[in-house]
Design a protein around this motif. Sequence first.
Motif: not given
Length: 248
Positions: A108-110, A115-120, A160-165
């Motif tokens: 949901l958040a990504p 704006g991440m493509p759903r498949e990705e 899933c948001m690929q955070p830095d921390v």
Amino acid sequence: MATSAKPMIELRGVTKRFGANITALDHCDLNIFPGEVVVIVGPSGSGKSTLLRSLNLLETPTEGQVIFEGVDLSDKSVDINRHRQRMGMVFQHFNLFPHMTVLKNLTLAPVTAKGMPREEAEKLARELLKTVGLQGREDAYPIQLSGGQKQRIAIVRALCMQPDVMLFDEPTSALDPEMVGEVLEVMRGLAKRGMTMVVVTHEMGFAREVGTRVIFMDAGRILVDEPPDRFFGEPENPRLREFLSKVL
């Protein structure tokens, strides 16, 4: 870790007051460097969670600065939501959407915020589920999961948001004792992979084993900030010695 490294997060004189009489944080200074696992411990009401929540301005400091990757988050012109996307947060309670499957909770958040493509997003979610031993549970609903599984899903959701921390606010305190280990194991794995982490916890074994630094707070102040061997082995602060005598 080289002391010349530039801090990822800096707290400068951070104070948080609630009303006229309650000071939750009292002029706290703290640097967090890339790749560190900073564990924050202390008695209830010492300001641990308030400090953690100040890092991404879930609690807005009354005074002081919070600087994240060179940006002063306390500047009112800053888009705080954009910076929060790089700071994953895991709470005591899992806060999963009960009407959504695991996969929808994770994507949901990504998809909507980044704006991440759903498949990705789905591909990333499935890969991360494997790392926490929950592959095959994509179509399950939260009610079908144990507490430990829900917390592992909550960790994956943040990743899933690929955070830095990654910020953890007592992530095992709401779990049955037998489920604590599986969540701590996921956190150990993140630390081994070099994720920068700030963890508020009562799990002293985790602090000793995984933390690169352990911070002791009392009455809204940072009283001790030491590597685990010094923190647990030869504490000089009398308040810390008293605390450890009760929890170890």
